[in-house]
Design a protein around this motif. Structure first.
Motif, PDB file in Angstrom:
ATOM      1  N   CYS A  46     -17.172 -20.478 -14.774  1.00  0.00           N
ATOM      2  CA  CYS A  46     -17.137 -21.069 -13.423  1.00  0.00           C
ATOM      3  C   CYS A  46     -16.597 -22.502 -13.484  1.00  0.00           C
ATOM      4  O   CYS A  46     -15.793 -22.907 -12.638  1.00  0.00           O
ATOM      5  CB  CYS A  46     -18.537 -21.064 -12.798  1.00  0.00           C
ATOM      6  SG  CYS A  46     -19.046 -19.434 -12.233  1.00  0.00           S
ATOM      7  N   ILE A  75      -8.578 -24.401 -10.247  1.00  0.00           N
ATOM      8  CA  ILE A  75      -8.220 -24.619  -8.833  1.00  0.00           C
ATOM      9  C   ILE A  75      -7.665 -26.034  -8.655  1.00  0.00           C
ATOM     10  O   ILE A  75      -6.643 -26.246  -7.995  1.00  0.00           O
ATOM     11  CB  ILE A  75      -9.445 -24.383  -7.920  1.00  0.00           C
ATOM     12  CG1 ILE A  75      -9.855 -22.892  -7.949  1.00  0.00           C
ATOM     13  CG2 ILE A  75      -9.150 -24.827  -6.488  1.00  0.00           C
ATOM     14  CD1 ILE A  75     -11.183 -22.587  -7.260  1.00  0.00           C
ATOM     15  N   ARG A 121     -11.466  -8.008 -13.993  1.00  0.00           N
ATOM     16  CA  ARG A 121     -12.649  -7.702 -13.178  1.00  0.00           C
ATOM     17  C   ARG A 121     -12.535  -6.369 -12.449  1.00  0.00           C
ATOM     18  O   ARG A 121     -13.439  -5.984 -11.715  1.00  0.00           O
ATOM     19  CB  ARG A 121     -12.869  -8.821 -12.145  1.00  0.00           C
ATOM     20  CG  ARG A 121     -13.323 -10.135 -12.747  1.00  0.00           C
ATOM     21  CD  ARG A 121     -13.137 -11.294 -11.773  1.00  0.00           C
ATOM     22  NE  ARG A 121     -13.720 -12.529 -12.271  1.00  0.00           N
ATOM     23  CZ  ARG A 121     -13.171 -13.293 -13.216  1.00  0.00           C
ATOM     24  NH1 ARG A 121     -12.020 -12.960 -13.755  1.00  0.00           N
ATOM     25  NH2 ARG A 121     -13.777 -14.414 -13.609  1.00  0.00           N
ATOM     26  N   LYS A 122     -11.422  -5.696 -12.606  1.00  0.00           N
ATOM     27  CA  LYS A 122     -11.191  -4.473 -11.834  1.00  0.00           C
ATOM     28  C   LYS A 122     -12.265  -3.426 -12.144  1.00  0.00           C
ATOM     29  O   LYS A 122     -12.676  -3.255 -13.295  1.00  0.00           O
ATOM     30  CB  LYS A 122      -9.817  -3.898 -12.178  1.00  0.00           C
ATOM     31  CG  LYS A 122      -9.443  -2.717 -11.303  1.00  0.00           C
ATOM     32  CD  LYS A 122      -8.089  -2.154 -11.659  1.00  0.00           C
ATOM     33  CE  LYS A 122      -7.801  -0.957 -10.753  1.00  0.00           C
ATOM     34  NZ  LYS A 122      -6.569  -0.274 -11.130  1.00  0.00           N
ATOM     35  N   LEU A 123     -12.691  -2.748 -11.086  1.00  0.00           N
ATOM     36  CA  LEU A 123     -13.692  -1.694 -11.234  1.00  0.00           C
ATOM     37  C   LEU A 123     -13.029  -0.344 -10.962  1.00  0.00           C
ATOM     38  O   LEU A 123     -12.167  -0.228 -10.086  1.00  0.00           O
ATOM     39  CB  LEU A 123     -14.848  -1.920 -10.252  1.00  0.00           C
ATOM     40  CG  LEU A 123     -15.667  -3.180 -10.556  1.00  0.00           C
ATOM     41  CD1 LEU A 123     -16.434  -3.637  -9.323  1.00  0.00           C
ATOM     42  CD2 LEU A 123     -16.630  -2.926 -11.709  1.00  0.00           C
ATOM     43  N   GLU A 179     -20.687 -17.239 -18.320  1.00  0.00           N
ATOM     44  CA  GLU A 179     -20.363 -17.297 -16.891  1.00  0.00           C
ATOM     45  C   GLU A 179     -20.364 -18.739 -16.406  1.00  0.00           C
ATOM     46  O   GLU A 179     -19.504 -19.144 -15.616  1.00  0.00           O
ATOM     47  CB  GLU A 179     -21.381 -16.461 -16.094  1.00  0.00           C
ATOM     48  CG  GLU A 179     -21.239 -16.532 -14.578  1.00  0.00           C
ATOM     49  CD  GLU A 179     -19.972 -15.859 -14.046  1.00  0.00           C
ATOM     50  OE1 GLU A 179     -19.247 -15.222 -14.830  1.00  0.00           O
ATOM     51  OE2 GLU A 179     -19.706 -16.010 -12.834  1.00  0.00           O
ATOM     52  N   LEU A 228      -4.090 -15.696 -12.790  1.00  0.00           N
ATOM     53  CA  LEU A 228      -4.877 -15.206 -11.640  1.00  0.00           C
ATOM     54  C   LEU A 228      -4.772 -13.676 -11.528  1.00  0.00           C
ATOM     55  O   LEU A 228      -5.769 -12.999 -11.229  1.00  0.00           O
ATOM     56  CB  LEU A 228      -4.418 -15.867 -10.342  1.00  0.00           C
ATOM     57  CG  LEU A 228      -4.717 -17.370 -10.228  1.00  0.00           C
ATOM     58  CD1 LEU A 228      -4.224 -17.929  -8.894  1.00  0.00           C
ATOM     59  CD2 LEU A 228      -6.212 -17.647 -10.379  1.00  0.00           C
ATOM     60  N   SER A 260      -6.825 -12.314 -14.437  1.00  0.00           N
ATOM     61  CA  SER A 260      -8.272 -12.454 -14.218  1.00  0.00           C
ATOM     62  C   SER A 260      -8.779 -11.403 -13.230  1.00  0.00           C
ATOM     63  O   SER A 260      -9.892 -10.897 -13.354  1.00  0.00           O
ATOM     64  CB  SER A 260      -8.613 -13.864 -13.713  1.00  0.00           C
ATOM     65  OG  SER A 260      -8.215 -14.028 -12.372  1.00  0.00           O
ATOM     66  N   THR A 261      -7.932 -11.048 -12.264  1.00  0.00           N
ATOM     67  CA  THR A 261      -8.312 -10.014 -11.295  1.00  0.00           C
ATOM     68  C   THR A 261      -8.340  -8.650 -11.979  1.00  0.00           C
ATOM     69  O   THR A 261      -9.234  -7.831 -11.723  1.00  0.00           O
ATOM     70  CB  THR A 261      -7.322 -10.022 -10.107  1.00  0.00           C
ATOM     71  OG1 THR A 261      -7.277 -11.355  -9.576  1.00  0.00           O
ATOM     72  CG2 THR A 261      -7.754  -9.087  -9.007  1.00  0.00           C
ATOM     73  N   GLU A 262      -7.382  -8.423 -12.860  1.00  0.00           N
ATOM     74  CA  GLU A 262      -7.369  -7.171 -13.618  1.00  0.00           C
ATOM     75  C   GLU A 262      -8.595  -7.053 -14.522  1.00  0.00           C
ATOM     76  O   GLU A 262      -9.157  -5.976 -14.678  1.00  0.00           O
ATOM     77  CB  GLU A 262      -6.095  -7.079 -14.459  1.00  0.00           C
ATOM     78  CG  GLU A 262      -4.860  -6.802 -13.643  1.00  0.00           C
ATOM     79  CD  GLU A 262      -4.941  -5.459 -12.935  1.00  0.00           C
ATOM     80  OE1 GLU A 262      -4.843  -4.424 -13.575  1.00  0.00           O
ATOM     81  OE2 GLU A 262      -5.143  -5.455 -11.701  1.00  0.00           O
ATOM     82  N   GLN A 304     -21.046   0.810 -11.691  1.00  0.00           N
ATOM     83  CA  GLN A 304     -20.287  -0.438 -11.850  1.00  0.00           C
ATOM     84  C   GLN A 304     -20.929  -1.345 -12.895  1.00  0.00           C
ATOM     85  O   GLN A 304     -20.239  -2.002 -13.675  1.00  0.00           O
ATOM     86  CB  GLN A 304     -20.201  -1.164 -10.513  1.00  0.00           C
ATOM     87  CG  GLN A 304     -19.399  -0.393  -9.479  1.00  0.00           C
ATOM     88  CD  GLN A 304     -19.393  -1.093  -8.137  1.00  0.00           C
ATOM     89  OE1 GLN A 304     -18.766  -2.116  -7.977  1.00  0.00           O
ATOM     90  NE2 GLN A 304     -20.120  -0.537  -7.178  1.00  0.00           N
ATOM     91  N   LEU A 305     -22.256  -1.373 -12.885  1.00  0.00           N
ATOM     92  CA  LEU A 305     -22.953  -2.213 -13.868  1.00  0.00           C
ATOM     93  C   LEU A 305     -22.710  -1.692 -15.286  1.00  0.00           C
ATOM     94  O   LEU A 305     -22.576  -2.470 -16.228  1.00  0.00           O
ATOM     95  CB  LEU A 305     -24.450  -2.264 -13.566  1.00  0.00           C
ATOM     96  CG  LEU A 305     -24.829  -3.023 -12.301  1.00  0.00           C
ATOM     97  CD1 LEU A 305     -26.317  -2.868 -11.999  1.00  0.00           C
ATOM     98  CD2 LEU A 305     -24.492  -4.501 -12.442  1.00  0.00           C
ATOM     99  N   GLU A 320     -19.377  -2.864 -16.232  1.00  0.00           N
ATOM    100  CA  GLU A 320     -19.392  -4.310 -16.429  1.00  0.00           C
ATOM    101  C   GLU A 320     -20.159  -4.691 -17.691  1.00  0.00           C
ATOM    102  O   GLU A 320     -19.780  -5.643 -18.394  1.00  0.00           O
ATOM    103  CB  GLU A 320     -20.012  -4.995 -15.201  1.00  0.00           C
ATOM    104  CG  GLU A 320     -19.988  -6.505 -15.216  1.00  0.00           C
ATOM    105  CD  GLU A 320     -18.572  -7.108 -15.213  1.00  0.00           C
ATOM    106  OE1 GLU A 320     -17.612  -6.386 -14.908  1.00  0.00           O
ATOM    107  OE2 GLU A 320     -18.451  -8.291 -15.565  1.00  0.00           O
ATOM    108  N   ARG A 373     -12.849 -22.277 -14.107  1.00  0.00           N
ATOM    109  CA  ARG A 373     -12.107 -21.794 -12.925  1.00  0.00           C
ATOM    110  C   ARG A 373     -12.083 -22.846 -11.816  1.00  0.00           C
ATOM    111  O   ARG A 373     -11.131 -22.929 -11.040  1.00  0.00           O
ATOM    112  CB  ARG A 373     -12.694 -20.463 -12.429  1.00  0.00           C
ATOM    113  CG  ARG A 373     -12.096 -19.279 -13.215  1.00  0.00           C
ATOM    114  CD  ARG A 373     -12.911 -18.031 -13.132  1.00  0.00           C
ATOM    115  NE  ARG A 373     -12.922 -17.364 -11.848  1.00  0.00           N
ATOM    116  CZ  ARG A 373     -12.010 -16.460 -11.449  1.00  0.00           C
ATOM    117  NH1 ARG A 373     -10.991 -16.161 -12.212  1.00  0.00           N
ATOM    118  NH2 ARG A 373     -12.131 -15.845 -10.286  1.00  0.00           N
ATOM    119  N   THR A 374     -13.123 -23.655 -11.744  1.00  0.00           N
ATOM    120  CA  THR A 374     -13.109 -24.762 -10.781  1.00  0.00           C
ATOM    121  C   THR A 374     -11.997 -25.750 -11.152  1.00  0.00           C
ATOM    122  O   THR A 374     -11.244 -26.234 -10.287  1.00  0.00           O
ATOM    123  CB  THR A 374     -14.474 -25.481 -10.784  1.00  0.00           C
ATOM    124  OG1 THR A 374     -15.470 -24.531 -10.384  1.00  0.00           O
ATOM    125  CG2 THR A 374     -14.497 -26.663  -9.823  1.00  0.00           C
TER     126      THR A 374
END
Lengths: 148, 361
Positions: A102, A109, A141-143, A98, A134, A137-139, A42-43, A46, A105-106
């Motif tokens: 963050c 929200i 990060r997909k592993l 990052e 959203l 963003s999930t895609e 995974q790393l 990533e 992304r805060t």
């Protein structure tokens, strides 16, 4: 030529999961080594995209904030959105990217909460844009080995 | 064989706990305390089992002599870790094993609960170990077990129905589980897991925050009846024998009183699709699983209510992965499963939340 980190991590993961784990007796340590191997795969995945996905996402979020400035009804939020929309990533280390991700992304929200309470066509359109982001963003990060 | 007996230990010595250094000898001393007429107590082949993320789980053999009888039993030790995926009350977990032991809900026999930390540094309990079983979620949906998928599915959701059919008062569980009124079930669970996210998140969670707001805007109806909720009912938390028969339901650490739909929804969450297809828990089509459960429980899974609990299950799941990731990051518990779960499951859980909310196909 030297092996790039993703390649190295993949090979190291394979080594741990087959040779090293295979040499250990079945049990806690063998499973731990296998999991370390899985983590390395995974790393490796990533590592290759770590900066790119954050840069892309931060740019998308700033674009949404720019679109939202004329739609939100709250002055404080509008000012925060305008400032964030003007922002730019200048430090491309993953930790710096990052940190800005963050923060953005805060703010996303906060914007999402606000937009949900607005009653206008523009608000619904912005809300759809947020949901689209959203999903995207999930895609990002997909592993490859995720269960879903 | 590795073993530790009591031959070198003076059980009457108050400083015994300080003198013992190995877990097996300390465990042997504890068992001597619990079975005072046992002699020649030996704890052997003590081995930690991987994957018990909420408690450290060990298997071991206990040998002892009681009068003329020689006893040899495979047992399990479940000990609280310094940090875990979830913070739970082992008395509730132990009480639930005790309540269901010998009923239609198969569980291992619980033996001793110890809340005093001085024996093994942390509270723990001991229960029966069932030999020759498989529990691994990817293993039980792969050969040779996959040939029994239909049978396992039938049994899995029938047992869940039996759990929900059970009367908590008759089982004595109202004394170890907090009471909840039907209309408070959803709010209590959502508040609890939202608080966990608030306390433990290491980065913002826009998907799960949106899911939480949706849940609060669309509360479910109260359950037909409040029942025992296992809290983590999924493929991976039961033991299967070589013929594909489920012999025990495990991991009751999140058991509580609540809406039975919470368990059904959790069991249907897409992140448990271990077989790589759309079957719930890698075992059966979703509608079939629901039908089995409805028949066994005598309850109805109303679609809007079930959907609410399915969205909730992703909030709860994400809270668990977040919590484990924080424990690992803080160095409180550096079990590799915590890091893996935070990485691997966190993204899948967001995808599951989006899917259930209708934003992801």
């Amino acid at each position: 030529m030297r092996p790039d980190p993703s390649r190295f991590l993949g090979v190291a993961a394979g080594h741990l999961m087959t040779k090293t784990a295979g040499a250990l007796p079945p049990g806690y340590e063998q499973s731990s080594v296998s999991v370390i191997g899985l983590m390395l795969t995974q790393l490796g995945e990533e590592f290759e995209r770590a900066a790119a996905r954050r840069i892309e996402e931060n740019r998308e979020l700033r674009r949404i904030f720019a679109d939202a400035v004329d739609i939100v009804a709250d002055d404080d939020l509008r000012a925060k959105l305008a400032e964030a929309a003007r922002g730019e990533d200048l430090n491309f280390t993953v930790s710096a990217l990052e940190q800005s991700n963050c923060a953005l992304r805060t703010l996303l929200i906060e914007l999402h909460v606000h937009v949900e309470d607005l009653d206008s066509e523009a608000a619904r359109s912005l809300e759809a844009e947020i949901w689209h982001e959203l999903v995207a963003s999930t895609e990002r990060r997909k592993l490859g080995i995720g269960p879903f | 064989m590795t073993g530790a007996g009591l031959r070198d230990l003076d059980l009457r010595d108050d400083t015994l706990g300080n003198a013992m250094t190995s877990l097996d000898s300390r465990l042997a001393a504890y068992i001597a305390h619990r079975i005072p007429d046992a002699e020649d107590i030996v704890v052997r082949d003590l081995e930690r089992i991987f994957g018990g993320a909420s408690r450290e789980t060990y298997r071991f053999w206990l040998d002892y002599r009681q009068g003329a009888e020689s006893v040899s039993r495979p047992l399990i030790l479940r000990r609280d870790p310094p940090g875990s995926l979830i913070e739970t009350d082992r008395a509730t977990e132990f009480g639930t094993y005790r309540a269901f032991f010998g009923t239609a809900v198969p569980v291992p026999e619980p033996l001793w609960l110890e809340e005093e930390a001085s024996w093994l540094d942390h509270p723990f309990f001991v229960m029966e170990q069932l030999l020759g079983m498989e529990a691994g979620p990817t293993q039980v949906v792969a050969p040779p077990y996959d040939q029994y998928a239909e049978q396992m599915a039938q049994q899995k959701w029938t047992i869940l129905g039996e759990i929900h059919r059970a009367d908590p008062s008759a089982l004595g569980l109202d004394s170890v589980m907090e009471a909840v009124t039907p209309d408070a079930c959803w709010r209590r669970e959502l508040t609890h897991w939202e608080r966990t996210i608030n306390e433990d998140e290491l980065c913002p969670q826009p998907v799960i925050r949106a899911a939480i707001r949706w849940l609060r805007r669309n509360p479910p109806p109260p359950p037909e009846r409040v029942g025992v909720v296992h809290g983590d009912y999924r493929t991976g938390n039961f033991l299967v024998d070589p013929e594909g028969v489920i012999r025990a339901i495990l991991d009751w650490e999140m058991a509580h009183l609540g809406d039975p739909l919470e368990d059904l929804a959790w069991s249907l969450n897409p992140v448990w699709r271990w077989a790589g297809d759309e079957r719930a828990g890698g075992l059966a089509p979703r509608e079939e699983a629901i039908e089995i459960w409805e028949k066994a429980s005598g309850l109805r899974a109303e679609s809007d209510a079930l959907r609410w609990w399915e969205v909730f299950s992703s909030v709860k799941g994400q809270a668990i992965w977040i919590s484990g990731g924080k424990e690992f990051t803080d160095g409180k518990n550096q079990d590799m499963i915590l890091a893996l779960s935070a990485w691997l499951m966190g993204n899948s859980q967001d995808r599951a939340a989006l899917y259930t909310l209708g934003h992801f196909t």
